[in-house]
Enzyme design. Structure first.
Site, PDB file in Angstrom:
ATOM      1  N   ASP A 229      59.936  11.064 -15.500  1.00  0.00           N
ATOM      2  CA  ASP A 229      59.520  12.451 -15.277  1.00  0.00           C
ATOM      3  C   ASP A 229      60.504  13.387 -15.962  1.00  0.00           C
ATOM      4  O   ASP A 229      61.716  13.113 -16.002  1.00  0.00           O
ATOM      5  CB  ASP A 229      59.513  12.792 -13.782  1.00  0.00           C
ATOM      6  CG  ASP A 229      58.187  12.473 -13.099  1.00  0.00           C
ATOM      7  OD1 ASP A 229      57.325  11.821 -13.713  1.00  0.00           O
ATOM      8  OD2 ASP A 229      58.026  12.888 -11.936  1.00  0.00           O
TER       9      ASP A 229
ATOM     10  N   ASP B  20      50.364  14.698 -15.579  1.00  0.00           N
ATOM     11  CA  ASP B  20      50.750  13.387 -15.027  1.00  0.00           C
ATOM     12  C   ASP B  20      49.566  12.441 -15.037  1.00  0.00           C
ATOM     13  O   ASP B  20      48.693  12.564 -14.179  1.00  0.00           O
ATOM     14  CB  ASP B  20      51.269  13.590 -13.599  1.00  0.00           C
ATOM     15  CG  ASP B  20      51.776  12.300 -12.974  1.00  0.00           C
ATOM     16  OD1 ASP B  20      51.695  11.232 -13.602  1.00  0.00           O
ATOM     17  OD2 ASP B  20      52.248  12.376 -11.825  1.00  0.00           O
TER      18      ASP B  20
ATOM     19  N   ASP C  47      56.662   1.833 -13.777  1.00  0.00           N
ATOM     20  CA  ASP C  47      57.859   2.465 -14.346  1.00  0.00           C
ATOM     21  C   ASP C  47      57.459   3.794 -14.977  1.00  0.00           C
ATOM     22  O   ASP C  47      56.562   3.827 -15.834  1.00  0.00           O
ATOM     23  CB  ASP C  47      58.483   1.565 -15.414  1.00  0.00           C
ATOM     24  CG  ASP C  47      59.197   0.372 -14.811  1.00  0.00           C
ATOM     25  OD1 ASP C  47      59.922   0.541 -13.821  1.00  0.00           O
ATOM     26  OD2 ASP C  47      59.027  -0.750 -15.344  1.00  0.00           O
TER      27      ASP C  47
ATOM     28  N   TYR D 102      62.281  15.602  -4.162  1.00  0.00           N
ATOM     29  CA  TYR D 102      60.979  15.104  -4.644  1.00  0.00           C
ATOM     30  C   TYR D 102      60.733  13.685  -4.120  1.00  0.00           C
ATOM     31  O   TYR D 102      59.643  13.370  -3.615  1.00  0.00           O
ATOM     32  CB  TYR D 102      60.997  15.144  -6.164  1.00  0.00           C
ATOM     33  CG  TYR D 102      59.722  14.802  -6.871  1.00  0.00           C
ATOM     34  CD1 TYR D 102      58.580  15.589  -6.732  1.00  0.00           C
ATOM     35  CD2 TYR D 102      59.655  13.705  -7.729  1.00  0.00           C
ATOM     36  CE1 TYR D 102      57.412  15.285  -7.415  1.00  0.00           C
ATOM     37  CE2 TYR D 102      58.495  13.398  -8.425  1.00  0.00           C
ATOM     38  CZ  TYR D 102      57.384  14.191  -8.265  1.00  0.00           C
ATOM     39  OH  TYR D 102      56.225  13.892  -8.955  1.00  0.00           O
TER      40      TYR D 102
END
Lengths: 117, 117
Positions: free
Chosen positions: A94, A37, A91, A13
């Site tokens: 995930d 997201d 910052d 990723y």
């Protein structure tokens, strides 16, 4: 799914952003995956919506820098990182959940205005 | 719920371990909350099960040390920290979801064997 396999997906990723390579994104998400997201915003539902979202994200030139260990638990991995865009960083944490085929079926990104610097 | 209010709950969670104060835990979780720690194991369902779980955790003497920023998004906060037990640490990421009353309704802890040091 072994922790090492999940961590390899996280590393790929990061590589997708480094290389602006959408084929990595297409390979790592399941056809029926969902991406939120940041959490609290509209969900990108299904691989086509997800690819469109990441084509835009990758083209921004943003890079990802892991800032701590990957935490593997159950069918998930959680990891802290920064998005780096020039002199600016965000910052983020995930969380990926995987299906039995080793594809990401659910991705949630936790970040807010307080995480810019 | 403002980010500052979520972060205050995280700080009180750390304080609960510092002071071995179960009343903080009782106050911060909703009656119908669920705790999955680590993710992939049996869920502690409801405040009675959660209090029993934390009475055991607090009595271990473990302390929590935040290792990065709290990430607030939607009705959630995610944060990286270490559990410190003597010379041993575990790197963990917790995710709390809050209800409209500001109580934690869902807590998930992400950590695995690779996170011990």
């Amino acid at each position: 799914m072994e922790p090492s396999e999940k961590i390899a997906v996280v590393q790929r990723y990061v590589e997708a952003f480094d290389k602006q390579d959408i084929t990595i994104i297409k390979d790592m998400f399941a056809a029926d995956a969902k991406v939120e997201d940041p959490v609290g915003t509209d969900i990108h539902d299904g691989i086509d919506a997800i690819v469109a979202f990441y084509e835009n994200a990758l083209s921004s030139g943003a890079k990802l820098r892991l800032t701590g260990a990957c935490r593997c638990a159950g069918s998930a991995v959680a990891f802290p990182f920064q998005v780096v865009m020039g002199d600016n960083t965000i910052d983020i944490i995930d969380v990926f959940y995987f299906n039995d085929a080793g594809k990401v079926v659910d991705m949630k990104a936790y970040w807010g205005a307080e995480n810019y610097s």
